[in-house]
Design a protein around this motif. Sequence first.
Motif, PDB file in Angstrom:
ATOM      1  N   THR A  32       0.967  -1.201   0.001  1.00  0.00           N
ATOM      2  CA  THR A  32      -0.025  -0.072  -0.047  1.00  0.00           C
ATOM      3  C   THR A  32       0.801   1.315   0.016  1.00  0.00           C
ATOM      4  O   THR A  32       1.685   1.517   1.062  1.00  0.00           O
ATOM      5  CB  THR A  32      -0.907  -0.043   1.198  1.00  0.00           C
ATOM      6  N   ALA A  36      -1.834   5.830  -2.914  1.00  0.00           N
ATOM      7  CA  ALA A  36      -2.995   4.949  -3.014  1.00  0.00           C
ATOM      8  C   ALA A  36      -3.986   5.018  -1.973  1.00  0.00           C
ATOM      9  O   ALA A  36      -5.152   5.246  -1.926  1.00  0.00           O
ATOM     10  CB  ALA A  36      -2.666   3.601  -3.265  1.00  0.00           C
ATOM     11  N   ARG A  40      -8.074   6.411  -2.567  1.00  0.00           N
ATOM     12  CA  ARG A  40      -8.950   5.443  -2.336  1.00  0.00           C
ATOM     13  C   ARG A  40     -10.220   5.963  -1.871  1.00  0.00           C
ATOM     14  O   ARG A  40     -10.124   6.396  -0.727  1.00  0.00           O
ATOM     15  CB  ARG A  40      -8.576   3.967  -1.730  1.00  0.00           C
ATOM     16  N   ALA A  72      -9.210   6.530  -9.940  1.00  0.00           N
ATOM     17  CA  ALA A  72      -8.333   6.237  -8.828  1.00  0.00           C
ATOM     18  C   ALA A  72      -7.479   4.881  -9.310  1.00  0.00           C
ATOM     19  O   ALA A  72      -6.144   5.105  -9.060  1.00  0.00           O
ATOM     20  CB  ALA A  72      -9.121   5.912  -7.564  1.00  0.00           C
ATOM     21  N   ASP A  73      -8.123   3.870  -9.933  1.00  0.00           N
ATOM     22  CA  ASP A  73      -7.374   2.952 -10.420  1.00  0.00           C
ATOM     23  C   ASP A  73      -6.123   3.284 -11.405  1.00  0.00           C
ATOM     24  O   ASP A  73      -5.298   2.867 -11.677  1.00  0.00           O
ATOM     25  CB  ASP A  73      -8.017   1.867 -11.010  1.00  0.00           C
TER      26      ASP A  73
END
Length: 100
Positions: A32, A36, A40, A72-73
Amino acid sequence: MIVDNDKPGHEDPAVGVLAGMVEQLVVLPTRTAVEAALIRGVPGHQLRETVETLEDFGMHTLPPDLSDDDIADYLITTKVIKKQGLGVPGHEVGDSSGLT
């Protein structure tokens, strides 16, 4: 302070030092990255507005056909945020000068 854990099996020795210096230290789960974790759950339309605002400061534009649900991805997998260097200038990992 938040420390990422995006490189499994590699604990930065600075983590132990930081633990003794800060009131609270959060080490994110394995694989992580801070980037991110920060985006998220943020609604896609807000991410789109933010990226559009940052375009004036050199942020890459989003693909025109990218849906809000996929922003986001896209930002995470293409490492756009990490490559843009949106961190604090002059402060590298392990450099606690001026940071509290």
